[in-house]
Scaffold this motif. Structure first.
Motif, PDB file in Angstrom:
ATOM      1  N   THR A  53      45.519  65.170 -21.783  1.00 18.92           N
ATOM      2  CA  THR A  53      44.988  63.952 -21.165  1.00 18.92           C
ATOM      3  C   THR A  53      45.948  63.371 -20.138  1.00 18.92           C
ATOM      4  N   PHE A  54      47.204  63.159 -20.537  1.00 16.11           N
ATOM      5  CA  PHE A  54      48.124  62.522 -19.600  1.00 16.11           C
ATOM      6  C   PHE A  54      48.668  63.508 -18.565  1.00 16.11           C
ATOM      7  N   GLY A  55      48.612  64.798 -18.845  1.00 20.68           N
ATOM      8  CA  GLY A  55      48.874  65.774 -17.794  1.00 20.68           C
ATOM      9  C   GLY A  55      47.806  65.701 -16.723  1.00 20.68           C
ATOM     10  N   ARG A  56      46.550  65.654 -17.156  1.00 21.70           N
ATOM     11  CA  ARG A  56      45.432  65.538 -16.217  1.00 21.70           C
ATOM     12  C   ARG A  56      45.538  64.256 -15.399  1.00 21.70           C
ATOM     13  N   ILE A  57      45.870  63.141 -16.076  1.00 24.85           N
ATOM     14  CA  ILE A  57      45.989  61.853 -15.390  1.00 24.85           C
ATOM     15  C   ILE A  57      47.124  61.893 -14.365  1.00 24.85           C
ATOM     16  N   ALA A  58      48.267  62.461 -14.752  1.00 23.34           N
ATOM     17  CA  ALA A  58      49.409  62.523 -13.835  1.00 23.34           C
ATOM     18  C   ALA A  58      49.085  63.356 -12.604  1.00 23.34           C
ATOM     19  N   GLY A  59      48.487  64.530 -12.814  1.00 23.18           N
ATOM     20  CA  GLY A  59      48.144  65.381 -11.680  1.00 23.18           C
ATOM     21  C   GLY A  59      47.154  64.725 -10.743  1.00 23.18           C
ATOM     22  N   ALA A  60      46.158  64.046 -11.310  1.00 22.36           N
ATOM     23  CA  ALA A  60      45.154  63.376 -10.479  1.00 22.36           C
ATOM     24  C   ALA A  60      45.758  62.207  -9.715  1.00 22.36           C
ATOM     25  N   HIS A  61      46.654  61.464 -10.370  1.00 18.25           N
ATOM     26  CA  HIS A  61      47.269  60.326  -9.686  1.00 18.25           C
ATOM     27  C   HIS A  61      48.164  60.800  -8.543  1.00 18.25           C
ATOM     28  N   ALA A  62      48.937  61.865  -8.791  1.00 14.11           N
ATOM     29  CA  ALA A  62      49.764  62.405  -7.716  1.00 14.11           C
ATOM     30  C   ALA A  62      48.907  62.844  -6.546  1.00 14.11           C
ATOM     31  N   ALA A  63      47.768  63.442  -6.835  1.00 13.54           N
ATOM     32  CA  ALA A  63      46.866  63.878  -5.772  1.00 13.54           C
ATOM     33  C   ALA A  63      46.303  62.686  -5.005  1.00 13.54           C
ATOM     34  N   ALA A  64      45.935  61.647  -5.738  1.00 15.82           N
ATOM     35  CA  ALA A  64      45.285  60.496  -5.117  1.00 15.82           C
ATOM     36  C   ALA A  64      46.237  59.688  -4.246  1.00 15.82           C
ATOM     37  N   ASP A  79      48.518  50.151 -25.656  1.00 12.91           N
ATOM     38  CA  ASP A  79      47.700  50.384 -24.469  1.00 12.91           C
ATOM     39  C   ASP A  79      47.627  51.877 -24.142  1.00 12.91           C
ATOM     40  N   TYR A  80      48.727  52.576 -24.334  1.00 13.94           N
ATOM     41  CA  TYR A  80      48.749  54.030 -24.132  1.00 13.94           C
ATOM     42  C   TYR A  80      47.757  54.699 -25.084  1.00 13.94           C
ATOM     43  N   CYS A  81      47.768  54.277 -26.350  1.00 13.43           N
ATOM     44  CA  CYS A  81      46.871  54.861 -27.347  1.00 13.43           C
ATOM     45  C   CYS A  81      45.407  54.586 -26.999  1.00 13.43           C
ATOM     46  N   LYS A  82      45.117  53.376 -26.544  1.00 11.57           N
ATOM     47  CA  LYS A  82      43.734  53.056 -26.172  1.00 11.57           C
ATOM     48  C   LYS A  82      43.333  53.810 -24.903  1.00 11.57           C
ATOM     49  N   LYS A  83      44.289  54.077 -24.027  1.00  7.08           N
ATOM     50  CA  LYS A  83      43.993  54.877 -22.839  1.00  7.08           C
ATOM     51  C   LYS A  83      43.615  56.300 -23.253  1.00  7.08           C
ATOM     52  N   LEU A  84      44.326  56.847 -24.235  1.00  8.90           N
ATOM     53  CA  LEU A  84      43.971  58.170 -24.733  1.00  8.90           C
ATOM     54  C   LEU A  84      42.566  58.162 -25.311  1.00  8.90           C
ATOM     55  N   GLU A  85      42.245  57.128 -26.060  1.00  8.00           N
ATOM     56  CA  GLU A  85      40.893  57.022 -26.618  1.00  8.00           C
ATOM     57  C   GLU A  85      39.842  56.989 -25.513  1.00  8.00           C
ATOM     58  N   GLN A  86      40.090  56.195 -24.483  1.00  8.66           N
ATOM     59  CA  GLN A  86      39.162  56.068 -23.364  1.00  8.66           C
ATOM     60  C   GLN A  86      38.977  57.392 -22.620  1.00  8.66           C
ATOM     61  N   GLU A  87      40.061  58.140 -22.459  1.00  6.66           N
ATOM     62  CA  GLU A  87      40.036  59.339 -21.630  1.00  6.66           C
ATOM     63  C   GLU A  87      39.668  60.609 -22.385  1.00  6.66           C
ATOM     64  N   THR A  88      39.612  60.560 -23.719  1.00  9.23           N
ATOM     65  CA  THR A  88      39.356  61.777 -24.498  1.00  9.23           C
ATOM     66  C   THR A  88      38.074  62.501 -24.106  1.00  9.23           C
TER      67      THR A  88
END
Length: 481
Positions: A460-471, A87-96
């Protein structure tokens, strides 16, 4: 920095993952009456900031329409024996696509240079069609673009030559700060609404390397200066809070590098037309069992694990006649050159008779047929152990070339487990409140690393982490779209 300091988020690490997290968080906070504050901690000096990202060419396993290689997630699943988080790998594919847009909009130009040797970037079924992407200027371009943007923001503070020592928690176990050690040697506790760990693996920690890899860990040079600062701080701090782990702790990503130079990232990828021999001048690996992008790590690991950190690449004039062959020769020292195999052996410090015997044995096993460097050509040896399954071209045309190789460590596989939002989780899968992690600190790979995705997944997951913390931080969610 005065005692009692507080920031809304502390990011530990100034490489691709940390900078993406800091940028995502800080930009979401812009335009608010009271912008949320960001502290970025870096072990190195400002001049050396960027960790491993600073030194890498940052190949990107993407297609020209800005998508991840469509086979990558399934390849990770195959080579890991199903152990990797699919699921992590497919998330990377989705977010690339979003990640590439993220860095391009912030000043990073992505190139698709032609590469002269077969590879599987972009299309597993038709190697060689899709060139690998890469930032113009490599990983350093990412570091400078994101740092430059962050330095213009009044709500962002950088603190260099600073160590992260311990995560602090409140009475309910939620992370609420960090204990640091400054360059003066003094410690300070800083309050924070969230902490993002993005400080790399444990390549620069001899004790941890020996603990997980064994007695030969001390023989591994670092592929670049920046990873000396990857001391496993994030692993230690998160595991002390009960974080779960993922990835294979006794496996590493290593690459074959020129041992004549101190240049960072002096890797050779263009070995398709030649052979590898060890210190006894004996072949030890099937150089054509797959495309270079799927074998260079395995070659590096084999050199370290079983060949006493000593190997040599040998080729002839037919390799140097391939247009663009030197694109994958990243050393700043030219290969050794000689008119005969025996003379080349002497220059490399090998026994001339033994190298001649290995080359003659290889040449006798190779057969006629077209050599197609930019495709899997099926040109194999017969009756040779180990075989060469593709690109088996006789070494019979001088001048002959060679270089001495050793294996350099790039990153460790074992790391902290996160969910798809970048939140650090316990063995039960429960997120530890206010704690995130991204990049090579987080574990994913087992047995093999399908390459050109380390920088991409860090961003990708740095961007996701920062956005989630903000949200999810109070009073900031309405700033996130």
């Amino acid at each position: 920095m005065e005692g009692g300091a507080r920031f809304d988020v502390i990011v530990v690490g100034c490489g691709a993952a940390g900078l993406a997290a800091a940028t995502a968080f800080a930009e979401h906070a812009q335009g608010k009456p009271k912008p949320r504050t960001v502290l970025i901690l870096e072990r190195s000096s400002k001049e050396q900031r960027g960790g491993a990202t600073r030194w890498t060419g940052a190949f990107l396993r993407i297609t020209e329409n800005r998508k991840l290689d469509p086979d990558w997630a399934d390849r990770v699943k195959r080579v890991s024996g199903g152990l990797a988080n699919y699921d992590y790998c497919k998330k990377l594919e989705q977010e690339t696509p979003g990640t590439l847009k993220f860095i391009e909009e912030r000043g990073v130009n992505i190139l698709f240079p032609e590469f002269p040797f077969a590879h599987t970037f972009g299309d597993e079924k038709d190697p060689g069609v899709q060139p690998p992407g890469m930032p113009d200027g490599g990983g350093l371009a990412i570091v400078e673009a994101l740092c430059g943007r962050l330095e213009k923001m009044s709500n962002v503070t950088f603190k260099y030559e600073t160590e992260a020592l311990e995560l602090k928690t409140d009475s309910e176990g939620a992370v609420d700060g960090l204990l640091i050690r400054e360059s003066s040697g003094k410690t300070q506790s800083i309050k924070a609404g969230a902490v993002v760990l993005a400080c790399g693996g444990f390549e620069g920690n001899p004790e941890m390397l020996t603990r997980y890899l064994g007695s030969k860990a001390c023989d591994l040079p670092l592929i670049a200066p920046g990873i000396a600062n990857n001391r496993g701080d994030g692993h230690r701090m998160a595991m002390n809070l009960g974080a779960d782990v993922a990835g294979q702790f006794d496996m590493i990503h290593a690459e074959p590098v020129d041992r004549r130079t101190g240049k960072a990232d002096a890797v050779i990828y263009t070995y398709t037309g030649g052979i590898f021999v060890n210190g006894k001048a004996k072949r030890f690996y099937d150089e054509g069992n797959a495309t270079w992008d799927n074998t260079f790590e395995l070659v590096g690991y084999e050199i370290w694990k079983n060949q006493n950190q000593e190997a040599y690449w040998i080729a002839d004039a037919k390799t140097t006649q391939i247009e663009g062959w030197d694109m994958g020769y990243l050393s700043d020292v030219p290969p050794e050159t000689a008119d005969t195999i025996e003379e080349l052996a002497e220059k490399l410090g090998l026994d001339p008779a033994s190298l001649r015997a290995s080359v003659d044995e290889f040449n006798a096993a190779a057969h006629d047929g077209p050599f197609v460097p930019d495709a899997v050509d099926g040109k194999s040896t017969t009756g040779l152990t180990p075989p060469k399954s593709n690109w088996a071209v006789r070494l019979d045309e001088g001048p002959f070339i060679g270089m001495p190789l050793t294996a350099a460590i790039c990153f460790t596989y074992g790391g902290i487990r996160t969910d798809l939002h970048g939140r650090v989780v316990t063995p039960n899968g429960v997120p530890i409140p206010n704690l995130y992690a991204a990049g090579e600190l987080t574990g994913l790979f087992y047995h093999e690393y399908p390459p050109a995705t380390s920088v991409l997944r860090s961003l990708t997951f740095g961007r996701i982490a920062g956005a989630h913390a903000a949200a999810t931080m109070p009073d900031l969610a309405d700033a996130v779209t």
